[in-house]
Design an enzyme around this catalytic site. Structure first.
Site, PDB file in Angstrom:
ATOM      1  N   ALA A 197       0.809  -1.232   0.000  1.00  0.00           N
ATOM      2  CA  ALA A 197       0.000   0.000   0.000  1.00  0.00           C
ATOM      3  C   ALA A 197       0.840   1.278   0.000  1.00  0.00           C
ATOM      4  O   ALA A 197       0.320   2.358   0.259  1.00  0.00           O
ATOM      5  CB  ALA A 197      -0.953  -0.025   1.192  1.00  0.00           C
ATOM      6  N   SER A 198       2.144   1.167  -0.289  1.00  0.00           N
ATOM      7  CA  SER A 198       2.973   2.374  -0.291  1.00  0.00           C
ATOM      8  C   SER A 198       2.756   3.205  -1.550  1.00  0.00           C
ATOM      9  O   SER A 198       3.079   4.384  -1.585  1.00  0.00           O
ATOM     10  CB  SER A 198       4.458   1.987  -0.201  1.00  0.00           C
ATOM     11  OG  SER A 198       4.774   1.068  -1.234  1.00  0.00           O
ATOM     12  N   ARG A 199       2.235   2.569  -2.603  1.00  0.00           N
ATOM     13  CA  ARG A 199       2.038   3.285  -3.874  1.00  0.00           C
ATOM     14  C   ARG A 199       1.021   2.535  -4.731  1.00  0.00           C
ATOM     15  O   ARG A 199       0.525   1.474  -4.324  1.00  0.00           O
ATOM     16  CB  ARG A 199       3.368   3.470  -4.615  1.00  0.00           C
ATOM     17  CG  ARG A 199       4.185   2.225  -4.759  1.00  0.00           C
ATOM     18  CD  ARG A 199       5.677   2.507  -4.914  1.00  0.00           C
ATOM     19  NE  ARG A 199       6.389   1.247  -4.878  1.00  0.00           N
ATOM     20  CZ  ARG A 199       6.762   0.547  -5.960  1.00  0.00           C
ATOM     21  NH1 ARG A 199       6.536   1.044  -7.155  1.00  0.00           N
ATOM     22  NH2 ARG A 199       7.376  -0.604  -5.832  1.00  0.00           N
ATOM     23  N   ASP A 212       8.017  -8.159   4.313  1.00  0.00           N
ATOM     24  CA  ASP A 212       8.020  -8.863   3.027  1.00  0.00           C
ATOM     25  C   ASP A 212       7.013 -10.007   3.093  1.00  0.00           C
ATOM     26  O   ASP A 212       7.265 -11.025   3.758  1.00  0.00           O
ATOM     27  CB  ASP A 212       9.448  -9.388   2.777  1.00  0.00           C
ATOM     28  CG  ASP A 212       9.556 -10.125   1.453  1.00  0.00           C
ATOM     29  OD1 ASP A 212       8.509 -10.402   0.829  1.00  0.00           O
ATOM     30  OD2 ASP A 212      10.697 -10.423   1.059  1.00  0.00           O
ATOM     31  N   ASN A 220      -2.811  -7.336  -2.276  1.00  0.00           N
ATOM     32  CA  ASN A 220      -2.535  -6.500  -3.448  1.00  0.00           C
ATOM     33  C   ASN A 220      -1.065  -6.528  -3.870  1.00  0.00           C
ATOM     34  O   ASN A 220      -0.766  -6.353  -5.050  1.00  0.00           O
ATOM     35  CB  ASN A 220      -2.974  -5.061  -3.115  1.00  0.00           C
ATOM     36  CG  ASN A 220      -2.398  -4.055  -4.081  1.00  0.00           C
ATOM     37  OD1 ASN A 220      -2.881  -3.882  -5.188  1.00  0.00           O
ATOM     38  ND2 ASN A 220      -1.310  -3.393  -3.683  1.00  0.00           N
ATOM     39  N   TYR A 225       4.677 -13.897 -14.168  1.00  0.00           N
ATOM     40  CA  TYR A 225       3.628 -12.997 -13.665  1.00  0.00           C
ATOM     41  C   TYR A 225       2.250 -13.523 -14.079  1.00  0.00           C
ATOM     42  O   TYR A 225       1.338 -13.639 -13.258  1.00  0.00           O
ATOM     43  CB  TYR A 225       3.865 -11.596 -14.238  1.00  0.00           C
ATOM     44  CG  TYR A 225       2.845 -10.572 -13.800  1.00  0.00           C
ATOM     45  CD1 TYR A 225       2.916  -9.987 -12.541  1.00  0.00           C
ATOM     46  CD2 TYR A 225       1.797 -10.185 -14.645  1.00  0.00           C
ATOM     47  CE1 TYR A 225       1.977  -9.048 -12.130  1.00  0.00           C
ATOM     48  CE2 TYR A 225       0.861  -9.254 -14.253  1.00  0.00           C
ATOM     49  CZ  TYR A 225       0.958  -8.680 -13.001  1.00  0.00           C
ATOM     50  OH  TYR A 225       0.032  -7.746 -12.596  1.00  0.00           O
ATOM     51  N   LYS A 246      -0.852 -14.890 -11.697  1.00  0.00           N
ATOM     52  CA  LYS A 246      -2.180 -14.271 -11.655  1.00  0.00           C
ATOM     53  C   LYS A 246      -3.288 -15.282 -11.999  1.00  0.00           C
ATOM     54  O   LYS A 246      -4.382 -15.203 -11.448  1.00  0.00           O
ATOM     55  CB  LYS A 246      -2.227 -13.055 -12.586  1.00  0.00           C
ATOM     56  CG  LYS A 246      -1.329 -11.907 -12.110  1.00  0.00           C
ATOM     57  CD  LYS A 246      -1.729 -11.409 -10.724  1.00  0.00           C
ATOM     58  CE  LYS A 246      -0.870 -10.277 -10.237  1.00  0.00           C
ATOM     59  NZ  LYS A 246      -1.250  -9.764  -8.911  1.00  0.00           N
ATOM     60  N   ILE A 295      -3.509  -0.274 -15.573  1.00  0.00           N
ATOM     61  CA  ILE A 295      -3.777   0.832 -14.647  1.00  0.00           C
ATOM     62  C   ILE A 295      -2.520   1.705 -14.561  1.00  0.00           C
ATOM     63  O   ILE A 295      -1.395   1.193 -14.616  1.00  0.00           O
ATOM     64  CB  ILE A 295      -4.140   0.287 -13.240  1.00  0.00           C
ATOM     65  CG1 ILE A 295      -5.239  -0.799 -13.322  1.00  0.00           C
ATOM     66  CG2 ILE A 295      -4.544   1.413 -12.290  1.00  0.00           C
ATOM     67  CD1 ILE A 295      -6.575  -0.374 -13.872  1.00  0.00           C
TER      68      ILE A 295
HETATM   69  P1  NAP Z   1       3.238  -0.984  -7.834  1.00  0.00           P
HETATM   70  O1  NAP Z   1       2.847   0.421  -8.108  1.00  0.00           O
HETATM   71  O2  NAP Z   1       4.513  -1.515  -8.390  1.00  0.00           O
HETATM   72  O3  NAP Z   1       3.192  -1.224  -6.250  1.00  0.00           O
HETATM   73  C1  NAP Z   1       3.483  -2.491  -5.740  1.00  0.00           C
HETATM   74  C2  NAP Z   1       3.288  -2.479  -4.247  1.00  0.00           C
HETATM   75  O4  NAP Z   1       3.529  -3.813  -3.759  1.00  0.00           O
HETATM   76  C3  NAP Z   1       4.278  -1.580  -3.530  1.00  0.00           C
HETATM   77  O5  NAP Z   1       3.634  -1.012  -2.409  1.00  0.00           O
HETATM   78  C4  NAP Z   1       5.363  -2.556  -3.071  1.00  0.00           C
HETATM   79  O6  NAP Z   1       6.094  -2.121  -1.926  1.00  0.00           O
HETATM   80  C5  NAP Z   1       4.511  -3.761  -2.711  1.00  0.00           C
HETATM   81  N1  NAP Z   1       5.252  -5.015  -2.654  1.00  0.00           N
HETATM   82  C6  NAP Z   1       5.936  -5.640  -3.621  1.00  0.00           C
HETATM   83  N2  NAP Z   1       6.493  -6.783  -3.157  1.00  0.00           N
HETATM   84  C7  NAP Z   1       6.144  -6.879  -1.844  1.00  0.00           C
HETATM   85  C8  NAP Z   1       6.414  -7.813  -0.814  1.00  0.00           C
HETATM   86  N3  NAP Z   1       7.135  -8.925  -1.036  1.00  0.00           N
HETATM   87  N4  NAP Z   1       5.914  -7.570   0.417  1.00  0.00           N
HETATM   88  C9  NAP Z   1       5.166  -6.469   0.654  1.00  0.00           C
HETATM   89  N5  NAP Z   1       4.871  -5.543  -0.281  1.00  0.00           N
HETATM   90  C10 NAP Z   1       5.367  -5.752  -1.523  1.00  0.00           C
HETATM   91  O7  NAP Z   1       2.109  -1.993  -8.371  1.00  0.00           O
HETATM   92  P2  NAP Z   1       0.577  -1.736  -8.790  1.00  0.00           P
HETATM   93  O8  NAP Z   1       0.542  -1.480 -10.236  1.00  0.00           O
HETATM   94  O9  NAP Z   1      -0.083  -0.803  -7.836  1.00  0.00           O
HETATM   95  O10 NAP Z   1       0.020  -3.217  -8.609  1.00  0.00           O
HETATM   96  C11 NAP Z   1      -0.658  -3.633  -7.438  1.00  0.00           C
HETATM   97  C12 NAP Z   1      -1.280  -4.995  -7.709  1.00  0.00           C
HETATM   98  O11 NAP Z   1      -2.165  -4.905  -8.816  1.00  0.00           O
HETATM   99  C13 NAP Z   1      -0.254  -6.058  -8.096  1.00  0.00           C
HETATM  100  O12 NAP Z   1      -0.630  -7.306  -7.555  1.00  0.00           O
HETATM  101  C14 NAP Z   1      -0.356  -6.109  -9.604  1.00  0.00           C
HETATM  102  O13 NAP Z   1       0.036  -7.331 -10.128  1.00  0.00           O
HETATM  103  C15 NAP Z   1      -1.837  -5.868  -9.788  1.00  0.00           C
HETATM  104  N6  NAP Z   1      -2.190  -5.375 -11.105  1.00  0.00           N
HETATM  105  C16 NAP Z   1      -1.707  -4.186 -11.552  1.00  0.00           C
HETATM  106  C17 NAP Z   1      -2.057  -3.740 -12.827  1.00  0.00           C
HETATM  107  C18 NAP Z   1      -1.579  -2.426 -13.372  1.00  0.00           C
HETATM  108  O14 NAP Z   1      -1.875  -2.164 -14.558  1.00  0.00           O
HETATM  109  N7  NAP Z   1      -0.870  -1.616 -12.624  1.00  0.00           N
HETATM  110  C19 NAP Z   1      -2.882  -4.540 -13.632  1.00  0.00           C
HETATM  111  C20 NAP Z   1      -3.329  -5.757 -13.142  1.00  0.00           C
HETATM  112  C21 NAP Z   1      -2.998  -6.153 -11.875  1.00  0.00           C
HETATM  113  P3  NAP Z   1       7.420  -1.195  -2.113  1.00  0.00           P
HETATM  114  O15 NAP Z   1       6.923   0.185  -2.406  1.00  0.00           O
HETATM  115  O16 NAP Z   1       8.120  -1.310  -0.820  1.00  0.00           O
HETATM  116  O17 NAP Z   1       8.170  -1.771  -3.271  1.00  0.00           O
END
Ligand code: NAP
Length: 331
Positions: free
Chosen positions: A94-96, A146, A173, A239, A243, A271
């Site tokens: 949830a940091s970003r 983690d 998430n 990936y 999923k 997204i």
């Molecule tokens: P993002 O902006 O890259 O953010 C990922 C988040 O996950 C960050 O807060 C990160 O923490 C955290 N994270 C990664 N590995 C972790 C771990 N081992 N333990 C705890 N936290 C962890 O990604 P996003 O685009 O928001 O994606 C969020 C989710 O939606 C993911 O599951 C992704 O697969 C899914 N999704 C995204 C999209 C898209 O288009 N963006 C589409 C389909 C599905 P840090 O900040 O510390 O790295």
């Protein structure tokens, strides 16, 4: 009658009134099933609300129902906004990006939230999210852990129990695409790291947090999957596999945890987050071209759907995948 303010109601009274306004008429048993409160607790709350003039008791044949009074209905606009009031939610990653938007949306709707993330360098980002969430008057816990490791999940569990005293909602998430992600260069390390985070990590958090949910006979679990899990991505096999795994894990856990815990998945399309931006301009141009709505989705749009799915509005939905992709996966 002298005007009274909604603040004179306790959180649980407020929640019961809010649901009566939404459903119009409910029995004490129906309310206890939707809210996850015990039958006795709901009956006691209803008696207080009847006494205060917010709710009326009706007898229909042998059954007793409750409806909001015209005075109780006046509070409709305000309760609609705070429909997660008093719920305790953990949002991994949830940091970003999407996780941040979900945490803020839940806080705005009244839930206490745990902001989880992984990287030390993102401490400031997580604390910014926490500051923003606190503006909604809710409790906020920040926990760097983690979730792909059992120690990380234990740490998150302990921080949640100490900080919020329990859990009602878990949003799985956190997700990554560990490079090199393409099929020719993908290493065993990158494969395992992706699967460990996106699939095993989500399972581990479920195993820890479902136990207190089962005990209290109430809980909501939401997985953030992806449309790529169904349509297949050409440049990220680990990936994509993770999923698709999540989509079936959703169904398996929905069966395991019924009838008290709703387990659902959201499959976002493309997204606008760091994860998507990392794929490069050309990828983004291509996917926008292939999306009937001709744009990327916003994290906020995903967050609004998440808030609905973990709320009592979705009380009879379980094992479902809800796609939010501007039509990308329509063929
Ligand atoms: P993002 O902006 O890259 O953010 C990922 C988040 O996950 C960050 O807060 C990160 O923490 C955290 N994270 C990664 N590995 C972790 C771990 N081992 N333990 C705890 N936290 C962890 O990604 P996003 O685009 O928001 O994606 C969020 C989710 O939606 C993911 O599951 C992704 O697969 C899914 N999704 C995204 C999209 C898209 O288009 N963006 C589409 C389909 C599905 P840090 O900040 O510390 O790295």
């Amino acid at each position: 009658m002298k005007a009274r303010h909604i603040d004179t109601l306790s959180k649980s009274e407020y929640s019961v009134l809010f649901h009566l306004i939404n459903y119009n008429r409910l029995s004490a048993l129906e309310l206890s099933r939707i809210l996850g409160y015990s039958r006795q607790n709901v009956s006691a709350i209803l008696s207080r609300l009847v006494k205060k003039g917010y709710v009326v008791r009706l007898r229909v044949g042998k059954r007793v129902f409750y409806e909001p009074s015209s005075y109780g209905r006046e509070y409709k606009p305000y309760p609609y906004k705070r429909f997660l009031l008093g719920k305790r939610a953990v949002i991994t990653g949830a940091s970003r990006g999407i996780g941040k938007a979900i945490a803020l949306e839940f806080a705005e709707k009244g839930a206490d939230v745990v902001i989880n993330y992984r990287q030390v360098k993102h401490d400031p980002l997580a604390h910014e999210v926490a500051q923003e969430a606190k503006k909604y008057g809710v409790k906020v816990v920040v926990c760097r852990a983690d979730i792909s490791t059992e120690n990380g999940v234990k740490k998150l569990y302990q921080a949640t129990m100490e900080g919020l005293g329990g859990i009602d909602i878990l949003v799985n998430n956190a997700g990554i695409i560990e490079p090199p992600a393409d099929w020719l260069n993908l290493t065993r390390h990158a494969w395992l790291k992706t699967i460990d985070t996106n699939l095993y990590g989500a399972f581990l958090t479920t195993r820890y947090f479902a136990k207190p949910m089962l005990k209290q006979r109430y809980g909501k679990i939401l997985y953030i999957a992806s449309v790529w899990g169904t349509v297949g991505s050409a440049n990220a096999p680990a990936y994509t596999a993770s999923k698709s795994g999540i989509l079936n894990l959703t169904k398996a856990m929905a069966k395991e945890l019924a009838p008290y815990i709703n387990v659902n998945a959201i499959s976002p399309g493309n997204i606008d987050t760091d994860l998507t931006r990392a794929a490069g301009e050309e990828f983004i141009r291509d996917v926008i071209e292939q999306t009937p709505f001709k744009r990327l989705g916003t994290p906020k749009e995903v967050a609004k759907l998440a808030a609905f799915l973990v709320s009592s509005h979705a009380s009879f939905i379980t094992g479902a995948e809800v796609v939010i992709d501007g039509g990308f996966s329509l063929r």
